[in-house]
Design an enzyme around this catalytic site. Sequence first.
Site, PDB file in Angstrom:
ATOM      1  N   TYR A 161       0.831  -1.209   0.000  1.00  0.00           N
ATOM      2  CA  TYR A 161       0.000   0.000   0.000  1.00  0.00           C
ATOM      3  C   TYR A 161       0.863   1.255   0.000  1.00  0.00           C
ATOM      4  O   TYR A 161       0.619   2.192  -0.771  1.00  0.00           O
ATOM      5  CB  TYR A 161      -0.926  -0.001   1.214  1.00  0.00           C
ATOM      6  CG  TYR A 161      -1.721   1.265   1.354  1.00  0.00           C
ATOM      7  CD1 TYR A 161      -2.753   1.567   0.474  1.00  0.00           C
ATOM      8  CD2 TYR A 161      -1.439   2.173   2.376  1.00  0.00           C
ATOM      9  CE1 TYR A 161      -3.477   2.746   0.590  1.00  0.00           C
ATOM     10  CE2 TYR A 161      -2.161   3.346   2.511  1.00  0.00           C
ATOM     11  CZ  TYR A 161      -3.181   3.630   1.615  1.00  0.00           C
ATOM     12  OH  TYR A 161      -3.884   4.806   1.735  1.00  0.00           O
ATOM     13  N   LYS A 165       1.111   4.419  -2.817  1.00  0.00           N
ATOM     14  CA  LYS A 165       0.879   5.831  -2.527  1.00  0.00           C
ATOM     15  C   LYS A 165       2.137   6.659  -2.792  1.00  0.00           C
ATOM     16  O   LYS A 165       2.048   7.845  -3.123  1.00  0.00           O
ATOM     17  CB  LYS A 165       0.390   6.004  -1.078  1.00  0.00           C
ATOM     18  CG  LYS A 165      -1.019   5.465  -0.868  1.00  0.00           C
ATOM     19  CD  LYS A 165      -2.025   6.100  -1.851  1.00  0.00           C
ATOM     20  CE  LYS A 165      -3.438   5.641  -1.633  1.00  0.00           C
ATOM     21  NZ  LYS A 165      -4.406   6.301  -2.533  1.00  0.00           N
TER      22      LYS A 165
END
Length: 260
Positions: A161, A165
């Site tokens: 994750y 980002k």
Amino acid sequence: MFEKNRLSGKVALITGATSGIGKACAEKFAKLGMKLILTGRRENMLVQLKDHLKEKYNSDVYILTLDARDGKKVKATIESLPEEWKSIDILVNNAGLALGLDKLYLNSLEDIDTVIDTNIKGILYTINAVVPLMLKRNITATIINVGSVAGDAAYAGGAVYCATKAAVKVLSDGLRIDLVDTNIKVTDIKPGLVETNFSVVRFKGDTKRAENVYKGIEPLTAEDIADTIVYVANLPDNVHIAEMTVLCKNQADGRTIYKK
């Protein structure tokens, strides 16, 4: 809210509009008199949101049932919009998710693909479909990518994750460079802890585990981030915010949080 509302009558496309930050953005843009293109995978929720905005604000809303991971469908669907809906002034790339908190080498292949395809490819597919429409009209437009403070540094169990980002930040920077000779602005919004259904999705429906993420601290709300996005979208043409980190009280960065 503003000295001047520069958004009334303009068109905003919001991905992942069925819940959380995307839904909150739709509400606040509608209140300011914008026309909205709302995308998401759950058609029934899009219809409910459209009906709500129509009833409350008399908003003009066009819905697209769309999975951001399907690049060909994203491009074909946006290109097939009626001409009056191709005049997109604001793009909010909000669709995104995390799955699990496993160690990197224990992530399932399916979860890896879903997170990367949604958080990175989804943004790219939407940008590739929308930016040419903006350039064709030679307008002042704003692209707002919803990144995360998690993109600044990895945390335990969140490597995939966090990497996606971090990619949102780099893609935003690269797009801003590529569009420097145009009237299109690009902003990366990086929220900290925001209490939405994000953690419920991350923990695959385990609501108790999701609730524990926010215990002992007052997190941001979807409306807090939507307010920030609306602020950026409403800025004068000559003001260009490249990046904004938004944290709740008692959060210093993606890994430093004080809970009572």
